[in-house]
Write a protein that holds these residues in place. Structure first.
Motif, short mmCIF file in Angstrom:
data_model
loop_
_atom_site.label_atom_id
_atom_site.label_comp_id
_atom_site.label_asym_id
_atom_site.label_seq_id
_atom_site.Cartn_x
_atom_site.Cartn_y
_atom_site.Cartn_z
N LEU A 193 33.71 33.61 52.84
CA LEU A 193 33.34 33.86 51.45
C LEU A 193 34.55 34.40 50.69
N ALA A 194 35.26 35.34 51.32
CA ALA A 194 36.41 35.95 50.65
C ALA A 194 37.51 34.93 50.43
N ALA A 195 37.62 33.98 51.36
CA ALA A 195 38.72 33.02 51.27
C ALA A 195 38.59 32.14 50.04
N MET A 196 37.35 31.89 49.58
CA MET A 196 37.21 31.04 48.41
C MET A 196 36.89 31.84 47.15
N ALA A 197 36.89 33.15 47.25
CA ALA A 197 36.66 33.99 46.07
C ALA A 197 37.98 34.20 45.34
N PRO A 198 37.89 34.37 44.03
CA PRO A 198 39.11 34.65 43.27
C PRO A 198 39.66 36.02 43.64
N GLN A 199 40.97 36.14 43.63
CA GLN A 199 41.58 37.46 43.83
C GLN A 199 41.27 38.32 42.63
N ARG A 200 40.97 39.57 42.91
CA ARG A 200 40.68 40.47 41.80
C ARG A 200 41.98 40.93 41.16
N ALA A 201 41.87 41.31 39.89
CA ALA A 201 43.04 41.81 39.17
C ALA A 201 43.78 42.81 40.04
N PRO A 202 45.06 42.56 40.29
CA PRO A 202 45.79 43.42 41.20
C PRO A 202 45.92 44.84 40.67
N ALA A 203 46.50 44.98 39.48
CA ALA A 203 46.57 46.24 38.76
C ALA A 203 46.88 47.43 39.64
N PRO A 204 47.98 47.38 40.44
CA PRO A 204 48.32 48.54 41.24
C PRO A 204 49.07 49.53 40.36
N ARG A 205 48.30 50.41 39.69
CA ARG A 205 48.90 51.31 38.72
C ARG A 205 49.87 52.30 39.37
N THR A 206 49.46 52.85 40.50
CA THR A 206 50.27 53.90 41.09
C THR A 206 51.20 53.34 42.15
N LEU A 207 52.23 54.10 42.43
CA LEU A 207 53.18 53.68 43.46
C LEU A 207 52.51 53.64 44.82
N SER A 208 51.67 54.64 45.11
CA SER A 208 51.05 54.70 46.43
C SER A 208 50.10 53.52 46.63
N ALA A 209 49.42 53.12 45.54
CA ALA A 209 48.53 51.97 45.66
C ALA A 209 49.31 50.70 45.97
N ALA A 210 50.44 50.54 45.29
CA ALA A 210 51.27 49.37 45.53
C ALA A 210 51.77 49.36 46.98
N GLY A 211 52.17 50.51 47.46
CA GLY A 211 52.63 50.60 48.84
C GLY A 211 51.53 50.28 49.83
N ARG A 212 50.34 50.77 49.50
CA ARG A 212 49.21 50.51 50.40
C ARG A 212 48.93 49.02 50.46
N ARG A 213 48.96 48.39 49.30
CA ARG A 213 48.71 46.96 49.26
C ARG A 213 49.76 46.19 50.07
N GLN A 214 51.03 46.64 49.93
CA GLN A 214 52.10 45.97 50.65
C GLN A 214 51.92 46.12 52.16
N ALA A 215 51.52 47.32 52.58
CA ALA A 215 51.31 47.54 54.01
C ALA A 215 50.20 46.63 54.53
#
Lengths: 239, 239
Positions: A92-114
């Motif tokens: 299901l997730a594979a064919m769902a659209p990606q949600r707005a990334p919007a990594p406002r904070t640095l820690s969120a961006a790092g978490r996403r990258q990890a």
DNA sequence: CGGTCGCTTCGGCGGCGGCCGAAGTGTCGT
DNA sequence: ACGACACTTCGGCCGCCGCCGAAGCGACCG
């Protein structure tokens, strides 16, 4: 109930889909994709709803056989009811659209990258590292995808050398392709994928980063993956 | 939009699931599982809603990439967007509860029985006959499920003898297991399942019953399946 | 060139369901 | 025994979404 419209026969597709059609319940399931058991309040805090609300959602999910629950004292642990549920959510997730990334904070961006680099996906490895391992295994003839993904004889002995015996005769397909939602490329799942991931944890190739789904490849793991699969270090480095 | 709660990252699972979480849209998808293209009003009549309502639902399903549409004159034909959608719906249906059977009328009971006996499932065969064919192929070593379902060398030549060439190198797995929602047992899907089904139609082994998903095995088909797979007549007889 | 037919848009209605807070139940520590 | 804590139940609020009918648009048919 309006039984007029829901004419006759067949599986009640809508009632099953409705369980995943709510942002909060979907958030629960996505979190539980790490394969571990969570308590009700952990899940509630994770998605930001009141405990009472979480209770209701968990009732629905358990009642629909998507989650299994286990009571321990004053805690209620829930986990995905099985690999088939994880596979359903993945597809299901594979064919769902990606949600707005919007990594406002640095820690969120790092978490996403990890997460994008290496993570568990239910009980096997995903992310760039998971895909790289799968690619290397295909290139070395340990699995092939001539007629669907399958384990070759070389693959079986290769796993044996690592001390992993391939479970056979089970209902679960020993090797299955799982579509990654960051890389959008297939990687190794199924019983073999799970065994390999378990082995990687047991022999300290990888460790969890905190309590998240993200994992880091240890120096031991880097060396082992270079030796066994010829993976270059730059793929395994976390940045 | 409430972007506060839908925190951060990952696929929007809920929005995809919501498309299937409505009885009417689910009815559309189950009908379209026959693999053919339907017009908007056909679908509307089939589930019993106004044409205007059907239009809205079709917009949502097409917009979510679950359906593909094709305009012809004043008609709007829709079909499933691909095998992956059919597989998603199947796996969802396989774990959904069966709806109250309640076959009030004789004709409804007969229709249900015909479906359980033999039907198309997107582009391959399902029902008792589909399962029996798969079982026979496994028993004869044409496919095996040692490490996941796969086609054997014998299977390839067997198909060749029928005049079916196995598509190779495509992204779609040539053989895949699909869980039947009447029999609750796996049967042959994937590119090979589709090719076999197509062959059965082309050589008149089976014919559609009216315009439904149900199919009947012809005398020709009975003889061919007995000859090629050793299937006994009593499995193939419609009652 | 008028009539029919398939589809679409729009406004308005009604119900389902997710949310919370307050109050209740059981379990664990001290 | 008592408080703290995890979870549950219940009532009430609110917003979303599926439904229809009326009206409009374009394609096809005589």
């Amino acid at each position: 109930m309006d039984t007029r419209r829901t004419h006759g026969t067949g599986p009640d597709l809508a009632s099953m889909a409705r369980l995943l059609a709510d942002g909060t319940r979907a958030g629960f399931c996505l979190a539980l994709l790490d394969g571990r058991a969570w308590t009700a309040t952990e899940l509630a805090r994770h998605v930001g709803v009141a405990p009472s609300t979480a209770t209701e959602h968990l009732h629905a999910l358990v009642g629909g056989n998507l989650l299994a629950e286990e009571r321990q004292g004053r805690h209620r642990y829930v986990r995905l009811a099985g690999p088939h549920v994880a596979e359903l959510i993945e597809s299901l997730a594979a064919m769902a659209p990606q949600r707005a990334p919007a990594p406002r904070t640095l820690s969120a961006a790092g978490r996403r990258q990890a997460l994008a680099h290496a993570r568990t996906c239910y009980d096997h490895l995903a992310g760039a590292v998971g895909v790289a391992i799968t690619d290397a295994m295909i290139e070395r003839g340990l699995v092939d995808l001539e007629h669907g993904l399958r384990l070759t004889a070389e693959g079986t002995t290769w796993l044996g050398d690592l001390g992993i015996t391939v479970p056979t005769g089970t209902r679960r397909p020993s090797v299955r392709s799982c579509l990654d939602w960051t890389e959008r490329r297939p990687h190794l799942a199924g019983a073999v994928g799970a065994a390999l991931c378990r082995h990687a944890f047991d022999t300290d190739w990888i460790t969890r980063i905190g309590t998240t789904r993200a994992v880091a490849v240890t120096p031991t793991g880097r060396q082992a993956l270079r030796h066994h699969l010829g993976l270059p270090d730059d793929i395994l480095a976390p940045k």
